[in-house]
Design a protein around this motif. Structure first.
Motif, mmCIF file in Angstrom:
data_model
loop_
_atom_site.group_PDB
_atom_site.id
_atom_site.type_symbol
_atom_site.label_atom_id
_atom_site.label_comp_id
_atom_site.label_asym_id
_atom_site.label_seq_id
_atom_site.Cartn_x
_atom_site.Cartn_y
_atom_site.Cartn_z
ATOM 1 N N VAL B 18 0.837 -1.209 0.000
ATOM 2 C CA VAL B 18 0.000 0.000 0.000
ATOM 3 C C VAL B 18 0.872 1.260 0.000
ATOM 4 N N VAL B 192 -4.761 7.010 -0.052
ATOM 5 C CA VAL B 192 -3.936 5.796 -0.032
ATOM 6 C C VAL B 192 -2.792 5.946 0.977
ATOM 7 N N ALA B 196 -1.929 3.639 4.158
ATOM 8 C CA ALA B 196 -0.574 3.109 4.317
ATOM 9 C C ALA B 196 -0.009 3.444 5.696
#
Lengths: 151, 231, 46
Positions: B18, B192, B196
């Protein structure tokens, strides 16, 4: 660490942490956490603030920015929804300092008869993030939210 | 701890994947119309700030549960979350400062948001110091749990500082479904990277918890050996 | 990244070094402790 050092360390850390927390909680209730005045507020409180160091925040009035040639002197108007305040400054400006954008000027309040002499200029960013491609509508939106924070 | 040992590798792998995707999006995201490329700093700053608060929230919960149940695992999780939280808080302050210099024109300002975030770092450091300063591990566990819970008053102050008081720091860009101030291609990298960082925080927490647990086992063994003498 | 390149790189480098460094440090420490604990256990059962 011997036991005496440990105890000193212990007392020290508790005092620092406790002090930081207490200061924060108490200043929360006094309004000392308000970082800047708006032009409207500063005019209303003019007499009590004369001679004090103040920060004034607003939008750099569109079309008001004048840069002198040959030196770093600038003049502009800081505006909120109601009032506008003439400001003078000499020096480098932050990259986000632009017409129509948010600004916070720092200096000593002299009553407002003459232009406000700024010692420091901070650019204030709005919470809007807009890709370069779609700036047109973005600029309008950013201005709107900046004005909202100034109310 | 056995459970943590099991999930550590899969969690690490997922984090790397990720994080890789997030960094790819960060590199390919367009520049901001005002900030230019400096907007890329916020893809670290905002997720790190979320993780700082989340770490302290987690710490408050496990501290409360520890005072109630007195399970050592809860205290191990508390000790680990202090270390992880301190790292994220430091990154939040440092990245904000590096963004602030070119954008605002100042590395630091004593406004409500920045000050309350600095207090969070002082809290994390203080909790480490307090645990370190007490010889008796049982007392240390209780004292840090109590201090952690008291310090939780800082969380709402940090969160609402930009709404309650006029600050140099900008207000939140997300406020429920009604408001969405991040537009177009600038949004995916932030989302994202946030995921992460949550995974990274979880991974670090698992790793640090196992390390703390192993260290305590080792220390217990050492004390035992010193008390009974060598075989 | 022409504009602000050094600021952006600085932030990513700092975050990478700090978080990566912590992970590596804790991972190494965990391994060392596990080896010691294992050795102690073997000594005990021997």
């Amino acid at each position: 660490m011997n036991s005496k050092n440990r105890r000193l360390f212990l007392i020290g850390s508790v005092v620092v942490v406790g002090g930081a927390l207490l200061t924060l909680v108490f200043t929360s209730f006094t309004g000392a956490l308000v970082y800047f005045y708006t032009p409207t507020e500063i005019k209303a409180k003019s007499s009590e603030l004369t001679g004090h160091k103040v920060r004034i925040g607003g939008l750099v009035q569109e079309g008001s920015l004048v840069r002198e040639t040959g030196n770093l002197k600038i003049r502009f108007l800081v505006a909120d929804n109601v009032e506008r305040l003439p400001v003078q400054y000499e020096g480098m400006t932050p990259d986000l300092f632009r017409e129509g954008q948010g600004v916070i000027v720092e200096g000593t309040w002299r009553g407002g008869a003459e232009p406000f002499q700024a010692v420091t200029i901070l650019a204030k960013h709005s919470e809007d993030y807009v890709p370069v491609k779609m700036s047109e509508e973005g600029i309008a939106k950013a201005r709107e939210s900046m004005l909202k924070t100034l109310q | 701890m056995k459970f943590l040992a099991k999930i550590q590798w899969p969690l690490g792998l997922l984090t790397v994947l990720v994080l890789g995707a997030g960094l790819w999006l960060v590199i390919h995201a367009p520049a901001d119309y005002q900030q230019g490329d400096a907007v890329r700093i916020l893809y670290v700053h905002v997720p790190a700030a979320k993780m700082s608060l989340l770490s302290y929230l987690f710490l408050t919960v496990v501290s409360g549960l520890f005072l109630w149940r007195r399970t050592e695992t809860l205290d191990i999780l508390a000790e680990a979350s202090v270390a992880v939280g301190a790292a994220f808080t430091f990154i939040t302050l440092a990245s904000g400062s590096i963004w602030g210099k070119p954008m605002w024109g100042a590395w630091w300002a004593w406004d409500a948001r920045l000050t309350s975030m600095l207090v969070l770092l002082i809290l994390f450091m203080g909790l480490m110091a307090l645990r370190n300063a007490l010889d008796n591990p049982v007392k240390a566990a209780r004292a840090t749990a109590v201090l952690a819970i008291i310090g939780a008053v800082d969380l709402p102050i940090i969160h609402f500082s930009v709404v309650w008081w006029r600050t140099l720091h900008q207000p939140p860009s997300f406020a429920g479904a009604s408001k969405q101030a991040i537009t177009g291609d600038l949004l995916p990298p932030l989302l994202v990277m946030s995921v992460a960082f949550v995974l990274l925080g979880a991974y670090l927490l698992v790793l640090k918890s196992r390390e703390v647990s192993a260290r305590r086992q080792w220390e217990a063994l050492e004390t035992e050996r010193l008390e009974h003498g060598h075989e | 990244m022409s504009e602000y390149g050094e600021y952006v790189w600085g932030v990513y480098l700092l975050a990478g070094v700090l978080l990566g460094g912590l992970a590596l440090m804790w991972w190494k420490s965990l391994r060392r402790l596990q080896q010691r604990l294992q050795a102690a256990k073997e000594r005990h059962s021997a």
